[in-house]
Design an enzyme around this catalytic site. Structure first.
Site, PDB file in Angstrom:
ATOM      1  NE  ARG A  77       6.229  22.485  -7.598  1.00 28.71           N
ATOM      2  CZ  ARG A  77       7.344  22.359  -8.293  1.00 28.71           C
ATOM      3  NH1 ARG A  77       7.611  21.227  -8.919  1.00 28.71           N
ATOM      4  NH2 ARG A  77       8.197  23.363  -8.375  1.00 28.71           N
TER       5      ARG A  77
ATOM      6  CE  LYS B  40      14.081  20.998 -12.547  1.00 33.68           C
ATOM      7  NZ  LYS B  40      12.719  21.530 -12.460  1.00 33.68           N
TER       8      LYS B  40
ATOM      9  N   GLY C 134      10.149  22.869  -6.083  1.00 35.97           N
ATOM     10  CA  GLY C 134       9.553  21.591  -5.700  1.00 35.97           C
ATOM     11  C   GLY C 134      10.384  20.856  -4.655  1.00 35.97           C
TER      12      GLY C 134
ATOM     13  N   GLY D 200      12.569  27.869 -10.333  1.00 38.61           N
ATOM     14  CA  GLY D 200      13.036  28.651 -11.486  1.00 38.61           C
ATOM     15  C   GLY D 200      12.123  29.833 -11.784  1.00 38.61           C
TER      16      GLY D 200
HETATM   17  N1  LIG Z   1      25.815  18.104  -5.017  1.00 42.05           N
HETATM   18  C1  LIG Z   1      24.733  17.581  -5.612  1.00 42.05           C
HETATM   19  N2  LIG Z   1      24.876  16.589  -6.514  1.00 42.05           N
HETATM   20  C2  LIG Z   1      23.794  16.058  -7.139  1.00 42.05           C
HETATM   21  N3  LIG Z   1      22.528  16.452  -6.910  1.00 42.05           N
HETATM   22  C3  LIG Z   1      22.345  17.437  -6.018  1.00 42.05           C
HETATM   23  C4  LIG Z   1      23.416  18.054  -5.333  1.00 42.05           C
HETATM   24  N4  LIG Z   1      22.905  18.995  -4.519  1.00 42.05           N
HETATM   25  C5  LIG Z   1      21.561  18.980  -4.683  1.00 42.05           C
HETATM   26  N5  LIG Z   1      21.213  18.046  -5.579  1.00 42.05           N
HETATM   27  C6  LIG Z   1      19.861  17.662  -6.021  1.00 42.05           C
HETATM   28  O1  LIG Z   1      19.151  18.778  -6.516  1.00 42.05           O
HETATM   29  C7  LIG Z   1      17.799  18.404  -6.587  1.00 42.05           C
HETATM   30  C8  LIG Z   1      16.904  19.613  -6.546  1.00 42.05           C
HETATM   31  O2  LIG Z   1      17.263  20.519  -7.563  1.00 42.05           O
HETATM   32  P1  LIG Z   1      16.230  21.507  -8.273  1.00 42.05           P
HETATM   33  O3  LIG Z   1      15.237  20.738  -9.051  1.00 42.05           O
HETATM   34  O4  LIG Z   1      17.067  22.504  -9.020  1.00 42.05           O
HETATM   35  O5  LIG Z   1      15.506  22.205  -7.019  1.00 42.05           O
HETATM   36  P2  LIG Z   1      14.009  22.761  -6.881  1.00 42.05           P
HETATM   37  O6  LIG Z   1      13.067  21.645  -7.279  1.00 42.05           O
HETATM   38  O7  LIG Z   1      13.861  23.140  -5.453  1.00 42.05           O
HETATM   39  O8  LIG Z   1      13.922  23.931  -7.812  1.00 42.05           O
HETATM   40  C9  LIG Z   1      17.582  17.443  -5.430  1.00 42.05           C
HETATM   41  O9  LIG Z   1      16.974  16.276  -5.916  1.00 42.05           O
HETATM   42  C10 LIG Z   1      18.993  17.177  -4.891  1.00 42.05           C
HETATM   43  O10 LIG Z   1      19.254  15.820  -4.630  1.00 42.05           O
HETATM   44  O1  LIG Z   2       9.795  21.703 -10.827  1.00 40.92           O
HETATM   45  C1  LIG Z   2       9.716  22.743 -11.481  1.00 40.92           C
HETATM   46  O2  LIG Z   2      10.541  23.789 -11.319  1.00 40.92           O
HETATM   47  P1  LIG Z   2      11.628  23.997 -10.133  1.00 40.92           P
HETATM   48  O3  LIG Z   2      12.558  22.796 -10.095  1.00 40.92           O
HETATM   49  O4  LIG Z   2      12.369  25.231 -10.568  1.00 40.92           O
HETATM   50  O5  LIG Z   2      10.914  24.197  -8.849  1.00 40.92           O
HETATM   51  C2  LIG Z   2       8.626  22.997 -12.471  1.00 40.92           C
HETATM   52  O6  LIG Z   2       7.725  21.900 -12.502  1.00 40.92           O
HETATM   53  C3  LIG Z   2       9.188  23.264 -13.860  1.00 40.92           C
HETATM   54  O7  LIG Z   2       9.862  22.117 -14.333  1.00 40.92           O
HETATM   55  P2  LIG Z   2      10.979  22.267 -15.487  1.00 40.92           P
HETATM   56  O8  LIG Z   2      12.156  23.010 -14.863  1.00 40.92           O
HETATM   57  O9  LIG Z   2      11.331  20.859 -15.899  1.00 40.92           O
HETATM   58  O10 LIG Z   2      10.360  23.064 -16.617  1.00 40.92           O
END
Ligand SMILES: Nc1ncnc2c1ncn2[C@@H]1O[C@H](COP(=O)(O)OP(=O)(O)O)[C@@H](O)[C@H]1O
Ligand SMILES: O=C(OP(=O)(O)O)[C@H](O)COP(=O)(O)O
Length: 396
Positions: free
Chosen positions: A36, A196, A353, A376
């Site tokens: 990023r 998330k 991320g 997201g």
């Molecule tokens: N089964 C699980 N239990 C708890 N955490 C998990 C599990 N699977 C994945 N994760 C966690 O999800 C996190 C990423 O989620 P998210 O923020 O939604 O993804 P991104 O940043 O790619 O959008 C990682 O830190 C990972 O450790």
């Molecule tokens: O990490 C982010 O989004 P992502 O986890 O969906 O990739 C962005 O910085 C948005 O963060 P937010 O989902 O706390 O608003």
């Protein structure tokens, strides 16, 4: 492009409020993936070279008020190193600390302001907070595509009160995603995992109308397993979203979208590298166990779903990939998708991320057709939803 870009801006001598996404994966205060940061460097350099004062606005984590663990301070040295010029840091994004440092800036200087989410007005898009932010700038540039699904003060409000432009990374993301996914070839498979759950589950309802199969892994899968009446022990699970999960599964049946859930899981006694762990079928998760990855049978299924796909979109790791061996599902699926992409049998787009960090961890980020910084925001863009941060930049 229907919005103004840096081509239309005259930054010389101006204070540029540049919204970026510095919500980078971090472990023990150390940045584990700098993608990023790397993506915003062209915009920062272009404005600085053009004689603008670059004032960076960003959020980190999801703090409720000021919380030292979510400070952006550790990001400044890494940004400075990658940029090749000093980056100053101000302890607050509004008020005296910011104003004092900005007054001391020379043209071409770069300053990072503290986490915008330390103020409740950020997420509320409070007009008074927008005004306090705007007091520090003459021009607003948004380069944070990955936060464009948030209608927050620094992602949306500022574009309403200052001359607003899209940064180079914002432009590049929109162009690349449109080009890659304008006319996706079917079958289209979406893979959604991560942690998330509450902020992403709703969009799955629209997604199942757009894709032929939806693979659900990571923390997201646990809520779906629970919604099917399975016990998930101590796993990350949002039980109050079980109805939403059931609604999505019903909608998927109506739209002929196959939902692919894990059939087995790697289960640990706690969220730690040295945790004791065993594989279980999803109908036998122990009450004191925590699902941290999809199991071997599930990985085989996911690989064969990818084999049947012409287009893959992916957000969210399939497990807690930061801790070995719970990276296995994510790494194997990523390597398989990369192999199919290299063989020109698959168009693969992944974003988020942590997802980008996971692809880098698997050593295959460069093999994907396109890697977005957004998770997201990317999925909402894919749904066809208007993103508030992008909409606010559109030319009147
Ligand atoms: N089964 C699980 N239990 C708890 N955490 C998990 C599990 N699977 C994945 N994760 C966690 O999800 C996190 C990423 O989620 P998210 O923020 O939604 O993804 P991104 O940043 O790619 O959008 C990682 O830190 C990972 O450790
Ligand atoms: O990490 C982010 O989004 P992502 O986890 O969906 O990739 C962005 O910085 C948005 O963060 P937010 O989902 O706390 O608003």
């Amino acid at each position: 492009m229907s919005f103004r870009t840096l081509d239309d801006a005259a930054p010389a001598g101006q204070r540029i409020l540049l919204r970026v996404d510095l919500n980078v994966p971090m472990e023990h205060g150390r940045i584990t993936d700098a993608t990023r940061i790397e993506r915003i460097l062209p915009t920062v350099r272009e404005i600085a070279k053009g004689g603008g004062k670059v004032i960076l606005l960003a959020h980190f984590g999801r703090p409720k008020g000021r919380d030292a663990k979510d400070s952006l301070k550790p990001v400044a040295p890494e940004l400075s190193r990658l940029l090749g010029q000093p980056v100053a840091f101000a302890d607050d994004c509004i008020g005296e600390p910011a104003a004092r440092q900005i007054a001391a800036m020379a043209d071409g200087d770069v300053l990072l302001l503290e986490n915008t989410r330390f103020h409740a007005g950020e997420e509320k898009n409070d007009p008074d907070f927008v005004k306090a932010l705007a007091a520090n700038g003459d021009i607003y540039v948004n380069d944070a595509f990955s936060a464009a699904h948030r209608a927050h003060a620094s992602t949306e409000g500022l574009a309403r009160v200052l001359p607003a432009y899209a940064g180079r990374a914002m432009q590049a993301e929109l162009e690349a995603l449109s080009k890659a996914l304008e006319q996706p070839v079917r079958p289209i498979v979406a893979v959604v995992g991560g942690a998330k759950v509450s902020s992403k589950i709703d969009l799955l309802e629209n997604l199942v109308a757009k894709v032929d199969a939806l693979v659900i892994g990571g923390g997201m899968a646990n809520t779906f397993l629970y919604a099917q009446g399975l016990a998930v022990g101590k796993s990350l699970c949002e039980k109050d979203l079980a109805d939403t999960a059931r609604r999505i599964m019903t909608k998927a049946q109506e739209t002929n979208c196959a939902i692919v859930l894990p059939v087995d899981a790697e289960v640990a006694d706690r969220f730690a590298a040295d945790a004791t762990h065993h594989a279980y079928g999803v109908d036998g998760i122990p009450a004191d166990g925590m699902i941290l990855d999809v199991g071997a049978l599930s990985i085989d299924r996911i690989r064969s779903v990818i084999d049947d796909a012409a287009t893959l979109v992916w957000n969210g790791p399939l497990g807690a990939f930061e801790i070995k061996p719970f990276d296995r599902g994510t790494v194997e699926a990523a390597r398989h998708a990369a192999e199919r992409t290299r063989a020109k049998k698959l168009l693969s787009v992944a974003g988020g991320g942590d997802t980008v960090a996971a692809l880098n961890h698997a050593g295959v980020a460069d093999d994907f057709s396109y890697v977005s910084t957004a998770g997201g925001a990317f999925l909402e863009w894919l749904e066809g939803k208007a993103l508030p941060g992008v909409e606010a930049l559109r030319k009147a």
